[in-house]
Scaffold this motif. Structure first.
Motif, PDB file in Angstrom:
ATOM      1  N   ALA A   1       0.509 -11.833   1.032  1.00 44.06           N
ATOM      2  CA  ALA A   1       1.358 -12.206  -0.093  1.00 44.06           C
ATOM      3  C   ALA A   1       2.055 -10.989  -0.698  1.00 44.06           C
ATOM      4  O   ALA A   1       3.154 -11.095  -1.255  1.00 44.06           O
ATOM      5  CB  ALA A   1       0.529 -12.920  -1.159  1.00 44.06           C
ATOM      6  N   ILE A   2       1.412  -9.823  -0.588  1.00 45.50           N
ATOM      7  CA  ILE A   2       1.970  -8.598  -1.154  1.00 45.50           C
ATOM      8  C   ILE A   2       2.894  -7.890  -0.160  1.00 45.50           C
ATOM      9  O   ILE A   2       3.941  -7.348  -0.526  1.00 45.50           O
ATOM     10  CB  ILE A   2       0.826  -7.655  -1.592  1.00 45.50           C
TER      11      ILE A   2
ATOM     12  N   GLN B   1       8.177  -6.398   5.809  1.00 47.24           N
ATOM     13  CA  GLN B   1       7.980  -5.210   4.970  1.00 47.24           C
ATOM     14  C   GLN B   1       7.172  -4.143   5.698  1.00 47.24           C
ATOM     15  O   GLN B   1       7.438  -2.944   5.568  1.00 47.24           O
ATOM     16  CB  GLN B   1       7.280  -5.620   3.667  1.00 47.24           C
ATOM     17  N   TRP B   2       6.153  -4.573   6.461  1.00 46.47           N
ATOM     18  CA  TRP B   2       5.380  -3.628   7.279  1.00 46.47           C
ATOM     19  C   TRP B   2       6.296  -2.900   8.259  1.00 46.47           C
ATOM     20  O   TRP B   2       6.261  -1.674   8.374  1.00 46.47           O
ATOM     21  CB  TRP B   2       4.268  -4.363   8.019  1.00 46.47           C
ATOM     22  N   ASN B   3       7.114  -3.650   8.951  1.00 46.83           N
ATOM     23  CA  ASN B   3       8.006  -3.046   9.940  1.00 46.83           C
ATOM     24  C   ASN B   3       9.020  -2.109   9.286  1.00 46.83           C
ATOM     25  O   ASN B   3       9.382  -1.071   9.852  1.00 46.83           O
ATOM     26  CB  ASN B   3       8.739  -4.136  10.720  1.00 46.83           C
ATOM     27  N   TYR B   4       9.489  -2.459   8.080  1.00 48.28           N
ATOM     28  CA  TYR B   4      10.421  -1.595   7.360  1.00 48.28           C
ATOM     29  C   TYR B   4       9.720  -0.322   6.886  1.00 48.28           C
ATOM     30  O   TYR B   4      10.250   0.789   7.016  1.00 48.28           O
ATOM     31  CB  TYR B   4      11.007  -2.349   6.165  1.00 48.28           C
TER      32      TYR B   4
ATOM     33  N   ARG C   1       8.779   6.726   4.976  1.00 44.27           N
ATOM     34  CA  ARG C   1       8.742   5.627   5.931  1.00 44.27           C
ATOM     35  C   ARG C   1       8.470   6.117   7.361  1.00 44.27           C
ATOM     36  O   ARG C   1       8.640   5.358   8.318  1.00 44.27           O
ATOM     37  CB  ARG C   1      10.070   4.866   5.889  1.00 44.27           C
ATOM     38  N   GLN C   2       8.036   7.366   7.500  1.00 44.22           N
ATOM     39  CA  GLN C   2       7.794   7.931   8.830  1.00 44.22           C
ATOM     40  C   GLN C   2       6.305   7.978   9.177  1.00 44.22           C
ATOM     41  O   GLN C   2       5.878   8.802   9.987  1.00 44.22           O
ATOM     42  CB  GLN C   2       8.387   9.345   8.921  1.00 44.22           C
ATOM     43  N   GLY C   3       5.487   7.116   8.598  1.00 43.84           N
ATOM     44  CA  GLY C   3       4.047   7.143   8.836  1.00 43.84           C
ATOM     45  C   GLY C   3       3.631   6.458  10.129  1.00 43.84           C
ATOM     46  O   GLY C   3       4.403   5.746  10.774  1.00 43.84           O
TER      47      GLY C   3
ATOM     48  N   ALA D   1       6.431   2.340  -5.697  1.00 46.95           N
ATOM     49  CA  ALA D   1       7.645   1.635  -6.125  1.00 46.95           C
ATOM     50  C   ALA D   1       7.921   0.434  -5.221  1.00 46.95           C
ATOM     51  O   ALA D   1       8.290  -0.651  -5.699  1.00 46.95           O
ATOM     52  CB  ALA D   1       8.824   2.592  -6.124  1.00 46.95           C
ATOM     53  N   ALA D   2       7.729   0.611  -3.913  1.00 40.33           N
ATOM     54  CA  ALA D   2       7.984  -0.470  -2.963  1.00 40.33           C
ATOM     55  C   ALA D   2       7.013  -1.631  -3.143  1.00 40.33           C
ATOM     56  O   ALA D   2       7.348  -2.782  -2.856  1.00 40.33           O
ATOM     57  CB  ALA D   2       7.910   0.062  -1.539  1.00 40.33           C
TER      58      ALA D   2
END
Length: 638
Positions: free
Chosen positions: A317-318, A323-326, A392-394, A557-558
Motif C-alpha cells: 500500500a505504501i 514505485q520500486w522500479n522507479y 535512485r542508484q541503489g 520525501a518520496a
C-alpha cells in the motif's frame, strides 16, 4: 569483519558485530578487540618541572591488531607495531612525560593496517590530573569505582534436592577501581572482602540459603577511608527458594546418569531453563521483533495477492511495484519487487501492526526510507554524472565485485578448516574436486564467511547446511534482500536493532545520551558503521554519512515521511554504543562453569549468556539445548 566499500556480514547471529562502508569493492582489515587502559594513579604533581607516568594497556582475548597508538588530548604522541597472533592477549606500555599542570586525556587505539587501509578500535578514556585540582573525585579524595556486573545465576532453587549453595560471581572490566567489595543480600551486607586496585577486577563468593523465600543480590564495589565510603552497585539478581516436598524442581536441572556414561535431561527441564535465561523484558521484545514465518508462506507471496501477510500488504500500500522500479531503476535484475515482498514476509515485525497506539503505517514508511537510504550508500552506483539522481542508484551490486564461483581467489573459507571452532561448528560445503565452497559477499548485505552463512541458514531454514552447501542461493533468491531485513530487525549488542530505534522500543538511557546518541537516523548509521563514520575528531560528518543523510531525505520525501527539525540525522558527535547503554544485552551462550555441590560432578548442567562470540545464540531456537548437550554430555528425552 569491517569491509571497505561493502556491507557488514552477519556475525551478530552469534554475538559479534561488524561495520560497513560504501560501494562493494575490496576487504578492509578486521576490527581488533577494544583495548583497556590498565589501572594507574590518576593524580600527579610536577617534580623538577615534569611528571612521568606509564600508560599500560591490555587486550585479553579477541581479534589482534598489528599497530597501536597513544593519543593525548586527541593528538597521537606514540605509535608502535605489534605482532598479531589470532585471538591471543596483547599488551604494551609507554612512558609519558608532561611539563605543565593540567588535565590530560589518554586513549589507546588498537588497529589493523593493510596497505593503505586500516581499522581501529579505541579504548575508554583515561583522565590524568597533573598539579592542583580536585582530581574529579568525591569529597575527601575518594573516587567512585566503575560499576561491577553480577553474572547470571540460577533464579530458582529447591531445598528438597540438597543443600542450597549459590555461587555469586562478578566482574568489572575497566574503569575506576575499588579497594573493597560487598555482597548485599536483601539490602544487608553479608560478605566483605578487600581487593587489589586495578582496572580489571572480579570476585566470587558462595552463600548458603536455608529458608524458603526470595533473595535479592547485588555487588557493591567501594573505596573507603576512615571517614567515609563511596560505592557503585551492580545490577540485581533475584533468587527464589522453594521446597517441593521431595519432588525435583522443574526449573532446576535434574540430570539422570546413563549406564556407560553421560546423562539424560527432560525437554521440559531444558525449556524451563532456557525460558528463565531469556525472560527479561528486553529479550522478549527482541524475540518478538525477529519472529519469522515458514518459507512455504513466504514463497507464496506475489504482488497484489489477497492472501499476502498483513505486513506485506502494508508495504504494498505504501510502495507499489512501479514505485520500486522507479526508486531502484539501476538495480541488479535479481533484486525484484517480488523478492523484496518475500523478504518482508519472512519477518513478521517488519512493517508489522502495533496494537499499543503507535502508528504502524508511519513506522513502516520511516523503516523503508531508512533501509533504502542505507541500500543506496552500500550498494549504489554513486555516479554523479548519471542522468539518474544518486538516491535512485541503489541495489546495483549483487555479488562482491571481482568474485565468481569459478574464478581465482575470493574463497573467504580459511575458517572452513576442521582445526578451527568455526569449521567444526559450521561445516563448509565442498565442490566436486574436494575444494571448499566460496563464501564471498552476496546479496544486499554482502553476507560473507562460513560462520555467517551457517547461522543465517539456521535462522532462515532451521538447518545450517542449506546455505553452506549452496552459498550462491543468497544471491539468486529472495534471500538477497532477506539478509538486509534480517540485519534491520536483529540487534547487534551492545547496539539495538534499527527497527527498535525507529519504532521507539529502544529509548536512549542517560549513558547513551552522555555519548550523544539519540533516537534518529544518525543512530542507525552508528549501528551500521559507527566505528568508521561516527564520533569524528573534528565534529564534522564524514562523506559516507553525508551521503546517507542526503539519500534519507530524498527517500523520506518520496515515501511521505516527515523529518522532525530536532531529529539527529548525522553521527559525527556520537560515541559508540557500549555495554552501559539501553540496548546492551548478552546473546551468545557458553558453558556455565559455576560449582554446584548438589549436582553430579559439581557441574551446573546449564549454559549462560556471555558477551563474546560462541557457536550458540540465545536468539536461535534450539541453541540452548545444543549448548547443554555439547558441554555436559546430555541426551534430551521427552
Amino acid at each position: 569483519m569491517i569491509k571497505k566499500n561493502k556491507l557488514s556480514t552477519l556475525l551478530l547471529l552469534v554475538g559479534g558485530s561488524f561495520s560497513t562502508l560504501s560501494t562493494v569493492s575490496w576487504s578492509a582489515p578486521a576490527a581488533p578487540k577494544a583495548p583497556n587502559i590498565a589501572w594507574m594513579p590518576t593524580e600527579y604533581t610536577l617534580n623538577n618541572g615534569k611528571a612521568d607516568y606509564t600508560i599500560t594497556w591490555n587486550m585479553w582475548w579477541g581479534t589482534n591488531g598489528n599497530l597501536w597508538r597513544l593519543k593525548q588530548n586527541g593528538a597521537v604522541i606514540h605509535s608502535a607495531s605489534l605482532q598479531a597472533n589470532g585471538n591471543s592477549a596483547q599488551s604494551d606500555s609507554y612512558q609519558v612525560t608532561v611539563n605543565a599542570d593540567g588535565n590530560y586525556a589518554y586513549v589507546v587505539s588498537l588497529c589493523n593496517v593493510q596497505g593503505n587501509e586500516e581499522t581501529c578500535v579505541d579504548s575508554a578514556t583515561k583522565n590524568i590530573q597533573v598539579g592542583a585540582g580536585d582530581g574529579g573525585g568525591d569529597p575527601g579524595g575518594l573516587k567512585t569505582p566503575a560499576a561491577p556486573s553480577l553474572s547470571n545465576i540460577n533464579g530458582n532453587l529447591d531445598l528438597s534436592v540438597g543443600a542450597v549453595e549459590l555461587a555469586l560471581e562478578w566482574n568489572k572490566w575497566s574503569g575506576e577501581s575499588g579497594t573493597v567489595w560487598h555482597v548485599n543480600q536483601n539490602n544487608s551486607r553479608v560478605h566483605t572482602q578487600s581487593i587489589p586496585a586495578q582496572s580489571q577486577q572480579s570476585g566470587s563468593h558462595t552463600v548458603n540459603l536455608t529458608a524458603v523465600g526470595d533473595y535479592v543480590f547485588k555487588i557493591e564495589l567501594c573505596n573507603a577511608n576512615q571517614q567515609q565510603e563511596v560505592c557503585s552497585s551492580s545490577n540485581t539478581k533475584t533468587v527464589t527458594v522453594t521446597k517441593s516436598g521431595g519432588q525435583p524442581n522443574p526449573d532446576k536441572p535434574n540430570p539422570i546418569p546413563k549406564p556407560g556414561g553421560g546423562y539424560t535431561m527432560t525437554q521440559a527441564e531444558i525449556d524451563a531453563m532456557e525460558a528463565q535465561l531469556t525472560s527479561s523484558e528486553l529479550f522478549q521484545l527482541v524475540k518478538a521483533s525477529i519472529a519469522i514465518r515458514d518459507n512455504d508462506v513466504v514463497e507464496a507471496v506475489v504482488p497484489n495477492r489477497a492472501a499476502n501477510p498483513e505486513n506485506v500488504k502494508r508495504v504494498e500500500a505504501i510502495l507499489n511495484e512501479d514505485q520500486w522500479n522507479y526508486t531502484f531503476i539501476e538495480r541488479h535484475e535479481d533484486y525484484s519487487y517480488t523478492r523484496f515482498l518475500r523478504a518482508v514476509a519472512k519477518f513478521k515485525a517488519f512493517c508489522g501492526t502495533y496494537t499499543d497506539g503507535r502508528d504502524s503505517d508511519a513506522i513502516c514508511r520511516k523503516s523503508l526510507a531508512t533501509m533504502f537510504a542505507h541500500f543506496t550508500q552500500e550498494t549504489g552506483g554513486h555516479n554523479p554524472n548519471s542522468a539518474i539522481e544518486e538516491w535512485r542508484q541503489g541495489l546495483v551490486y549483487l555479488r562482491e565485485i571481482g568474485c565468481t564461483e569459478e574464478g581465482p581467489g575470493c574463497g573467504y573459507n580459511a575458517e572452513c578448516s576442521p582445526s578451527t571452532w568455526q569449521g567444526k561448528t559450521w561445516v563448509c560445503g565442498k565442490n566436486a574436486d574436494g575444494s571448499y565452497k566460496k563464501y564471498f559477499g552476496r546479496g544486499a548485505k554482502q553476507l560473507s564467511y562460513n560462520y555467517n552463512y551457517g547461522p543465517f541458514s539456521q535462522a532462515m531454514f532451521g538447518d545450517t547446511t542449506v546455505l553452506l552447501n549452496d552459498p550462491d542461493r543468497v544471491a539468486r533468491t529472495w534471500l538477497n534482500l532477506a539478509s538486509a531485513v534480517f540485519f534491520f530487525v536483529y540487534p547487534q549488542p551492545p547496539k539495538p536493532s534499527m527497527l527498535h530505534v525507529i519504532d521507539g522500543t529502544w529509548t536512549p538511557n542517560a549513558h547513551d545520551l552522555s555519548l550523544g546518541i539519540t533516537a534518529g537516523f544518525g543512530a542507525t548509521t552508528n549501528i551500521i558503521n559507527g566505528g568508521i563514520e561516527c564520533g569524528t575528531a573534528n565534529g564534522q560528518e564524514k562523506a559516507q554519512s553525508k551521503n546517507r543523510i542526503a539519500y534519507y531525505k530524498k527517500h523520506a520525501a518520496a515515501l511521505n515521511v516527515p523529518i522532525a527539525a530536532d531529529e539527529q540525522l548525522g553521527c559525527a558527535n556520537q560515541g559508540r554504543f557500549d555495554t552501559q547503554g539501553a540496548g546492551a544485552m548478552l546473546i551468545s551462550l557458553d558453558q556455565d562453569w559455576s560449582y554446584h555441590a548438589d549436582m553430579p560432578e559439581g557441574k551446573s548442567f546449564m549454559c549462560k549468556t556471555v558477551g563474546y562470540q560462541t557457536a550458540y545464540s540465545a536468539l536461535i531456537p534450539g541453541d540452548y539445548q545444543k549448548c547443554v548437550e555439547h558441554y555436559f554430555d546430555v541426551e534430551v528425552v521427552q
